[in-house]
Design a protein around this motif. Structure first.
Motif, mmCIF file in Angstrom:
data_model
loop_
_atom_site.group_PDB
_atom_site.id
_atom_site.type_symbol
_atom_site.label_atom_id
_atom_site.label_comp_id
_atom_site.label_asym_id
_atom_site.label_seq_id
_atom_site.Cartn_x
_atom_site.Cartn_y
_atom_site.Cartn_z
ATOM 1 N N CYS A 189 -16.613 -9.881 -38.051
ATOM 2 C CA CYS A 189 -15.948 -8.754 -36.768
ATOM 3 C C CYS A 189 -14.777 -9.153 -37.266
ATOM 4 C CB CYS A 189 -16.025 -10.006 -35.149
ATOM 5 S SG CYS A 189 -15.267 -9.258 -34.337
ATOM 6 N N VAL A 190 -14.121 -8.118 -37.042
ATOM 7 C CA VAL A 190 -12.414 -7.853 -37.395
ATOM 8 C C VAL A 190 -11.421 -7.151 -36.623
ATOM 9 C CG1 VAL A 190 -10.734 -8.040 -39.713
ATOM 10 C CG2 VAL A 190 -13.196 -8.501 -39.948
ATOM 11 N N VAL A 191 -10.627 -7.774 -35.923
ATOM 12 C CA VAL A 191 -10.003 -6.864 -35.128
ATOM 13 C C VAL A 191 -8.215 -7.158 -35.795
ATOM 14 C CG1 VAL A 191 -11.476 -6.909 -33.100
ATOM 15 C CG2 VAL A 191 -9.378 -8.122 -33.606
ATOM 16 N N ASN A 192 -7.724 -6.044 -35.288
ATOM 17 C CA ASN A 192 -5.766 -5.488 -35.598
ATOM 18 C C ASN A 192 -5.192 -6.266 -34.884
ATOM 19 O OD1 ASN A 192 -5.769 -3.646 -34.055
ATOM 20 N ND2 ASN A 192 -5.416 -2.183 -34.537
ATOM 21 N N PHE A 222 -16.581 -15.087 -38.649
ATOM 22 C CA PHE A 222 -17.517 -14.479 -39.929
ATOM 23 C C PHE A 222 -18.672 -15.493 -39.046
ATOM 24 C CE2 PHE A 222 -15.153 -11.762 -41.597
ATOM 25 C CZ PHE A 222 -13.697 -12.426 -42.094
ATOM 26 N N GLY A 223 -19.850 -15.242 -39.825
ATOM 27 C CA GLY A 223 -20.837 -15.920 -39.170
ATOM 28 C C GLY A 223 -21.142 -17.310 -40.005
ATOM 29 N N ASN A 224 -20.574 -17.241 -41.187
ATOM 30 C CA ASN A 224 -20.547 -19.095 -42.015
ATOM 31 C C ASN A 224 -19.351 -18.240 -42.827
ATOM 32 O OD1 ASN A 224 -21.409 -16.524 -44.931
ATOM 33 N ND2 ASN A 224 -23.402 -16.471 -43.523
ATOM 34 N N GLY A 225 -19.111 -19.031 -44.162
ATOM 35 C CA GLY A 225 -17.810 -19.235 -44.834
ATOM 36 C C GLY A 225 -18.095 -17.980 -46.454
ATOM 37 N N SER A 226 -19.295 -17.457 -46.225
ATOM 38 C CA SER A 226 -19.578 -16.897 -47.262
ATOM 39 C C SER A 226 -18.610 -15.207 -47.723
ATOM 40 C CB SER A 226 -21.002 -16.325 -47.870
ATOM 41 O OG SER A 226 -22.024 -18.185 -47.563
ATOM 42 N N PRO A 239 -12.067 -21.086 -45.287
ATOM 43 C CA PRO A 239 -13.117 -23.099 -44.825
ATOM 44 C C PRO A 239 -14.765 -22.347 -45.449
ATOM 45 C CG PRO A 239 -12.638 -22.179 -42.986
ATOM 46 C CD PRO A 239 -12.041 -21.289 -44.078
ATOM 47 N N GLU A 240 -15.615 -23.377 -46.844
ATOM 48 C CA GLU A 240 -16.155 -22.950 -47.997
ATOM 49 C C GLU A 240 -18.130 -23.389 -46.633
ATOM 50 O OE1 GLU A 240 -15.183 -22.023 -51.864
ATOM 51 O OE2 GLU A 240 -16.215 -23.512 -51.939
ATOM 52 N N THR A 241 -18.149 -22.640 -45.692
ATOM 53 C CA THR A 241 -19.199 -23.783 -44.653
ATOM 54 C C THR A 241 -20.607 -22.820 -44.314
ATOM 55 O OG1 THR A 241 -19.451 -24.506 -42.260
ATOM 56 C CG2 THR A 241 -17.436 -23.402 -42.440
ATOM 57 N N PRO A 242 -22.030 -23.236 -44.488
ATOM 58 C CA PRO A 242 -22.698 -22.393 -43.565
ATOM 59 C C PRO A 242 -22.686 -21.888 -42.344
ATOM 60 C CG PRO A 242 -23.611 -24.089 -43.226
ATOM 61 C CD PRO A 242 -22.212 -24.709 -44.207
ATOM 62 N N SER A 243 -21.134 -22.387 -41.239
ATOM 63 C CA SER A 243 -20.991 -22.815 -39.543
ATOM 64 C C SER A 243 -20.091 -21.331 -39.794
ATOM 65 C CB SER A 243 -20.609 -23.878 -39.090
ATOM 66 O OG SER A 243 -21.453 -24.937 -39.072
ATOM 67 N N PRO A 244 -19.782 -20.966 -38.322
ATOM 68 C CA PRO A 244 -19.423 -19.521 -37.705
ATOM 69 C C PRO A 244 -18.008 -20.147 -38.337
ATOM 70 C CG PRO A 244 -21.231 -19.189 -36.358
ATOM 71 C CD PRO A 244 -21.332 -21.425 -37.412
ATOM 72 N N ILE A 245 -17.248 -19.798 -39.025
ATOM 73 C CA ILE A 245 -15.833 -19.671 -38.778
ATOM 74 C C ILE A 245 -14.262 -18.197 -38.431
ATOM 75 C CG2 ILE A 245 -15.899 -20.613 -40.416
ATOM 76 C CD1 ILE A 245 -14.560 -18.111 -42.575
ATOM 77 N N GLY A 246 -13.355 -18.764 -37.940
ATOM 78 C CA GLY A 246 -12.890 -17.634 -37.187
ATOM 79 C C GLY A 246 -11.258 -17.772 -37.453
ATOM 80 N N LEU A 247 -10.486 -16.413 -38.369
ATOM 81 C CA LEU A 247 -9.958 -16.790 -38.521
ATOM 82 C C LEU A 247 -8.635 -15.557 -37.961
ATOM 83 C CD1 LEU A 247 -10.692 -16.738 -42.946
ATOM 84 C CD2 LEU A 247 -9.976 -18.579 -41.072
#
Length: 267
Positions: A189-192, A222-226, A239-247
């Protein structure tokens, strides 16, 4: 609980490990592990991640994950009456077709915007030419205008145009280019900067690049760091993680992590 929760809970009890130990070994958050054991599927991310978490949890406990994943699909309505789940290749083709439709819609929108911009440029050019013709009617007219308005006032309109040009140039410079490139299947999910969705809660396949987008800032979940995030053509550290992240990406192209409660949801 049900078949899935009972099986995993009993296996964990036999191994005498708690949820924190499982989290340390698998990277799955304890609240997600507890939701799996309680079969509280509403507390988990979308189905793809729920299946992934079940599979990883089962393997850690030396339990065959396939029957548990199939049971989860059956509970979600995808495995009744012997219906086989869609193959990865079919899902990939579907995603690619959807991505192609999105690209065509964007291209159509860009063509429309380009036509409007061209028409606006023609109108501006006509107005400028008309203004130039009226102001250039002769030396006497210019002289009379100068005598009437007083010293320096005849140059005021000329000073406004460079200022407007400089403002436009500054806006262009402050625009940040963003592109995302999944390295594995990932929900995005990306918003401007105005909150408009650019990637509206889609599950992307590895290599399914999105962008580049142009905005003064962004927020993403993102649902994970991939996923590889490129800001102005440079790979950002994420971050490189299997867990959800936000940026979040600010107007200077700096990337920062977003806490869970502040991430966009594209709902």
């Amino acid at each position: 609980m049900g078949v899935i929760g009972d099986t995993l809970s009993e296996a964990r009890t036999r191994r005498a490990v708690d949820l924190e130990e499982v989290h340390a070994a698998t990277g799955i958050r304890p609240r997600y592990l507890e939701a799996i054991e309680q079969e509280d599927w509403g507390a988990l991310p979308e189905e793809f991640y729920a299946r992934s978490f079940i599979r990883k949890y089962a393997r850690y406990l030396d339990v065959d994950p396939d029957p548990l994943v199939e049971e989860y699909r059956r509970q979600q309505g995808g495995g009744e009456r012997g219906e086989a789940p869609a193959s990865p290749f079919a899902r990939t083709r579907s995603r690619r077709a959807e991505a192609l439709r999105r690209r065509r819609r964007r291209q159509s929108a860009y063509a429309w915007i380009g036509a409007v911009a061209l028409l606006a440029a023609i109108v501006v050019a006509i107005v400028l030419l008309s203004s130039g013709g009226e102001g250039g009617g002769g030396t006497a007219g210019k002289s009379a205008a100068g005598n009437t308005t007083g010293k320096g006032s005849g140059t005021a309109p000329k000073q406004e145009s460079p200022s407007a040009g400089q403002s436009t140039a500054k806006k262009t410079v402050q625009s940040v280019k963003l592109q995302i490139e999944p390295t594995a299947e990932v929900w995005a999910c990306v918003v401007n900067g105005k909150g408009k969705p650019l990637v509206n809660g889609l599950t992307l396949a590895a290599g399914e690049s999105m962008g580049p987008f142009h905005s003064r800032s962004y927020e993403a979940a993102f649902g994970n760091g991939s996923v590889k995030v490129l800001v102005d053509g440079k790979v950002a550290k994420t971050p490189e993680t299997p867990s959800p992240i936000g940026l979040t990406v600010d107007a200077h192209g700096k990337v920062h992590e977003l806490p869970e409660g502040s991430r966009p949801s594209c709902e």
